[in-house]
Design a protein around this motif. Structure first.
Motif, PDB file in Angstrom:
ATOM      1  N   HIS A 140      13.873  17.253  -7.112  1.00 48.99           N
ATOM      2  CA  HIS A 140      15.026  17.504  -7.983  1.00 48.99           C
ATOM      3  C   HIS A 140      14.658  18.535  -9.035  1.00 48.99           C
ATOM      4  CE1 HIS A 140      12.990  15.044 -10.992  1.00 48.99           C
ATOM      5  NE2 HIS A 140      12.834  14.130 -10.055  1.00 48.99           N
ATOM      6  N   ASP A 141      15.661  19.034  -9.684  1.00 52.90           N
ATOM      7  CA  ASP A 141      15.465  19.943 -10.813  1.00 52.90           C
ATOM      8  C   ASP A 141      14.860  19.123 -11.953  1.00 52.90           C
ATOM      9  OD1 ASP A 141      15.619  21.795 -12.855  1.00 52.90           O
ATOM     10  OD2 ASP A 141      17.794  21.999 -12.777  1.00 52.90           O
ATOM     11  N   THR A 142      13.745  19.541 -12.487  1.00 49.48           N
ATOM     12  CA  THR A 142      13.091  18.789 -13.559  1.00 49.48           C
ATOM     13  C   THR A 142      13.662  19.107 -14.943  1.00 49.48           C
ATOM     14  OG1 THR A 142      11.365  20.476 -13.742  1.00 49.48           O
ATOM     15  CG2 THR A 142      10.923  18.596 -12.284  1.00 49.48           C
ATOM     16  N   VAL A 143      14.368  20.212 -15.099  1.00 51.81           N
ATOM     17  CA  VAL A 143      14.877  20.623 -16.409  1.00 51.81           C
ATOM     18  C   VAL A 143      15.754  19.548 -17.065  1.00 51.81           C
ATOM     19  CG1 VAL A 143      16.295  22.325 -17.641  1.00 51.81           C
ATOM     20  CG2 VAL A 143      14.602  23.076 -15.958  1.00 51.81           C
ATOM     21  N   PRO A 144      16.694  18.926 -16.357  1.00 55.57           N
ATOM     22  CA  PRO A 144      17.533  17.927 -17.037  1.00 55.57           C
ATOM     23  C   PRO A 144      16.738  16.759 -17.631  1.00 55.57           C
ATOM     24  CG  PRO A 144      18.516  18.545 -14.950  1.00 55.57           C
ATOM     25  CD  PRO A 144      17.147  19.159 -14.986  1.00 55.57           C
ATOM     26  N   PHE A 145      15.571  16.474 -17.074  1.00 55.88           N
ATOM     27  CA  PHE A 145      14.775  15.351 -17.554  1.00 55.88           C
ATOM     28  C   PHE A 145      13.961  15.682 -18.795  1.00 55.88           C
ATOM     29  CE2 PHE A 145      15.790  14.519 -13.191  1.00 55.88           C
ATOM     30  CZ  PHE A 145      16.150  13.186 -13.220  1.00 55.88           C
ATOM     31  N   GLN A 146      13.938  16.948 -19.200  1.00 54.26           N
ATOM     32  CA  GLN A 146      13.207  17.338 -20.402  1.00 54.26           C
ATOM     33  C   GLN A 146      13.816  16.725 -21.660  1.00 54.26           C
ATOM     34  OE1 GLN A 146      12.927  21.614 -20.303  1.00 54.26           O
ATOM     35  NE2 GLN A 146      11.582  21.569 -18.539  1.00 54.26           N
ATOM     36  N   VAL A 147      15.061  16.262 -21.594  1.00 56.30           N
ATOM     37  CA  VAL A 147      15.693  15.640 -22.765  1.00 56.30           C
ATOM     38  C   VAL A 147      14.969  14.354 -23.156  1.00 56.30           C
ATOM     39  CG1 VAL A 147      17.947  16.634 -22.237  1.00 56.30           C
ATOM     40  CG2 VAL A 147      17.437  14.291 -21.519  1.00 56.30           C
ATOM     41  N   LEU A 148      14.242  13.756 -22.224  1.00 56.69           N
ATOM     42  CA  LEU A 148      13.539  12.512 -22.521  1.00 56.69           C
ATOM     43  C   LEU A 148      12.423  12.731 -23.548  1.00 56.69           C
ATOM     44  CD1 LEU A 148      13.332  11.003 -18.961  1.00 56.69           C
ATOM     45  CD2 LEU A 148      14.979  10.483 -20.762  1.00 56.69           C
ATOM     46  N   SER A 149      11.877  13.930 -23.563  1.00 60.36           N
ATOM     47  CA  SER A 149      10.798  14.212 -24.500  1.00 60.36           C
ATOM     48  C   SER A 149      11.274  14.934 -25.742  1.00 60.36           C
ATOM     49  CB  SER A 149       9.715  15.047 -23.792  1.00 60.36           C
ATOM     50  OG  SER A 149      10.252  16.283 -23.374  1.00 60.36           O
ATOM     51  N   GLN A 150      12.580  15.192 -25.833  1.00 62.84           N
ATOM     52  CA  GLN A 150      13.131  15.892 -26.987  1.00 62.84           C
ATOM     53  C   GLN A 150      13.820  14.919 -27.911  1.00 62.84           C
ATOM     54  OE1 GLN A 150      15.781  18.675 -25.171  1.00 62.84           O
ATOM     55  NE2 GLN A 150      14.152  19.971 -24.377  1.00 62.84           N
ATOM     56  N   GLY A 151      13.864  15.221 -29.145  1.00 63.22           N
ATOM     57  CA  GLY A 151      14.578  14.403 -30.118  1.00 63.22           C
ATOM     58  C   GLY A 151      16.072  14.583 -29.995  1.00 63.22           C
ATOM     59  N   ALA A 152      16.814  13.879 -30.799  1.00 63.37           N
ATOM     60  CA  ALA A 152      18.267  13.981 -30.789  1.00 63.37           C
ATOM     61  C   ALA A 152      18.696  15.389 -31.185  1.00 63.37           C
ATOM     62  CB  ALA A 152      18.889  12.948 -31.719  1.00 63.37           C
TER      63      ALA A 152
ATOM     64  N   ASP B 127       0.819  -1.218   0.000  1.00 62.57           N
ATOM     65  CA  ASP B 127       0.000   0.000   0.000  1.00 62.57           C
ATOM     66  C   ASP B 127       0.854   1.269   0.000  1.00 62.57           C
ATOM     67  OD1 ASP B 127       1.001  -0.287   2.564  1.00 62.57           O
ATOM     68  OD2 ASP B 127      -0.894   0.212   3.549  1.00 62.57           O
ATOM     69  N   THR B 128       2.043   1.170  -0.549  1.00 61.52           N
ATOM     70  CA  THR B 128       2.962   2.311  -0.581  1.00 61.52           C
ATOM     71  C   THR B 128       2.331   3.526  -1.247  1.00 61.52           C
ATOM     72  OG1 THR B 128       5.271   2.884  -1.005  1.00 61.52           O
ATOM     73  CG2 THR B 128       4.075   1.847  -2.815  1.00 61.52           C
ATOM     74  N   GLU B 129       2.819   4.678  -0.856  1.00 61.23           N
ATOM     75  CA  GLU B 129       2.469   5.922  -1.541  1.00 61.23           C
ATOM     76  C   GLU B 129       3.766   6.629  -1.888  1.00 61.23           C
ATOM     77  OE1 GLU B 129      -0.646   8.457  -0.186  1.00 61.23           O
ATOM     78  OE2 GLU B 129      -1.574   6.823   0.959  1.00 61.23           O
ATOM     79  N   MET B 130       3.762   7.269  -3.051  1.00 59.71           N
ATOM     80  CA  MET B 130       4.949   7.971  -3.520  1.00 59.71           C
ATOM     81  C   MET B 130       4.513   9.281  -4.161  1.00 59.71           C
ATOM     82  SD  MET B 130       7.702   6.816  -6.471  1.00 59.71           S
ATOM     83  CE  MET B 130       8.343   5.412  -5.573  1.00 59.71           C
ATOM     84  N   ASP B 131       5.258  10.321  -3.851  1.00 58.36           N
ATOM     85  CA  ASP B 131       5.098  11.596  -4.543  1.00 58.36           C
ATOM     86  C   ASP B 131       6.360  11.780  -5.362  1.00 58.36           C
ATOM     87  OD1 ASP B 131       2.514  12.529  -3.708  1.00 58.36           O
ATOM     88  OD2 ASP B 131       3.369  12.633  -1.695  1.00 58.36           O
ATOM     89  N   GLU B 132       6.234  11.493  -6.646  1.00 59.40           N
ATOM     90  CA  GLU B 132       7.369  11.503  -7.572  1.00 59.40           C
ATOM     91  C   GLU B 132       7.271  12.777  -8.395  1.00 59.40           C
ATOM     92  OE1 GLU B 132      10.493  10.834 -10.060  1.00 59.40           O
ATOM     93  OE2 GLU B 132       8.500  11.279 -10.839  1.00 59.40           O
ATOM     94  N   GLN B 133       8.335  13.544  -8.416  1.00 62.29           N
ATOM     95  CA  GLN B 133       8.276  14.881  -8.995  1.00 62.29           C
ATOM     96  C   GLN B 133       7.861  14.889 -10.462  1.00 62.29           C
ATOM     97  OE1 GLN B 133      11.443  17.324  -7.736  1.00 62.29           O
ATOM     98  NE2 GLN B 133      10.650  19.119  -8.751  1.00 62.29           N
ATOM     99  N   LEU B 134       8.251  13.880 -11.216  1.00 63.97           N
ATOM    100  CA  LEU B 134       7.883  13.839 -12.635  1.00 63.97           C
ATOM    101  C   LEU B 134       6.573  13.092 -12.884  1.00 63.97           C
ATOM    102  CD1 LEU B 134      11.395  13.100 -14.163  1.00 63.97           C
ATOM    103  CD2 LEU B 134      10.209  15.299 -14.081  1.00 63.97           C
ATOM    104  N   ALA B 135       6.325  12.029 -12.127  1.00 62.79           N
ATOM    105  CA  ALA B 135       5.161  11.171 -12.388  1.00 62.79           C
ATOM    106  C   ALA B 135       3.950  11.518 -11.527  1.00 62.79           C
ATOM    107  CB  ALA B 135       5.542   9.704 -12.171  1.00 62.79           C
ATOM    108  N   GLY B 136       4.129  12.330 -10.499  1.00 67.04           N
ATOM    109  CA  GLY B 136       3.013  12.704  -9.643  1.00 67.04           C
ATOM    110  C   GLY B 136       2.811  11.736  -8.485  1.00 67.04           C
ATOM    111  N   HIS B 137       1.585  11.682  -7.973  1.00 62.24           N
ATOM    112  CA  HIS B 137       1.251  10.838  -6.821  1.00 62.24           C
ATOM    113  C   HIS B 137       0.953   9.418  -7.297  1.00 62.24           C
ATOM    114  CE1 HIS B 137      -0.002  10.074  -2.728  1.00 62.24           C
ATOM    115  NE2 HIS B 137      -1.052   9.439  -3.208  1.00 62.24           N
ATOM    116  N   ILE B 138       1.590   8.466  -6.664  1.00 61.61           N
ATOM    117  CA  ILE B 138       1.451   7.051  -7.033  1.00 61.61           C
ATOM    118  C   ILE B 138       0.999   6.290  -5.796  1.00 61.61           C
ATOM    119  CG2 ILE B 138       2.708   5.004  -7.839  1.00 61.61           C
ATOM    120  CD1 ILE B 138       4.782   7.231  -8.962  1.00 61.61           C
TER     121      ILE B 138
END
Length: 125
Positions: free
Chosen positions: A112-124, A29-40
């Protein structure tokens, strides 16, 4: 298993890409607040989400730098070094908060800073 044992396994499994055993560290029954994915809510929801982790990163390392454990509560400062499938680098400082009850993670939040993770949605580049 002590809280520190759980944390050591948390980072070891993440760095090995062993997301099944990583998910096993969480209570049903874990709960997680993940900065990119939201509440889980729930380990099985988390397990479903983590099944796609290998598609998000060509490589992923989350190296713990500092641990603070006080009973059932813990905080860990870490550094993520990852590469997206397109080859773009991700570097981020992270702070995780954990509540560990009876040897399982019952709650976790990350910051964490979310900016570095924006590369996941960007192309090469």
């Amino acid at each position: 298993m002590t809280a520190r044992d759980v944390l050591d396994r948390y980072y070891a499994y993440a760095n090995a890409g062993d997301w099944e055993r990583w998910c096993d560290l969480f209570s049903a029954d874990t709960e997680m607040d993940e900065q990119l994915a939201g509440h889980i809510e729930g380990r099985e929801t988390l397990r479903t989400m983590m099944a796609g982790m290998g598609d998000l990163y060509a490589s992923f390392q989350n190296k713990p730098l500092h641990f603070l454990v006080d009973g059932e509560q813990a905080a860990v400062v870490s550094h993520i070094t990852a590469v997206s499938p397109s080859g773009r680098a991700v570097e981020a400082e992270v702070m995780n908060y954990f509540r560990i009850v009876d040897g399982e993670i019952s709650y976790m939040a990350n910051f964490h800073d979310t900016v570095p993770f924006q590369v996941l949605s960007q192309g090469a580049a």
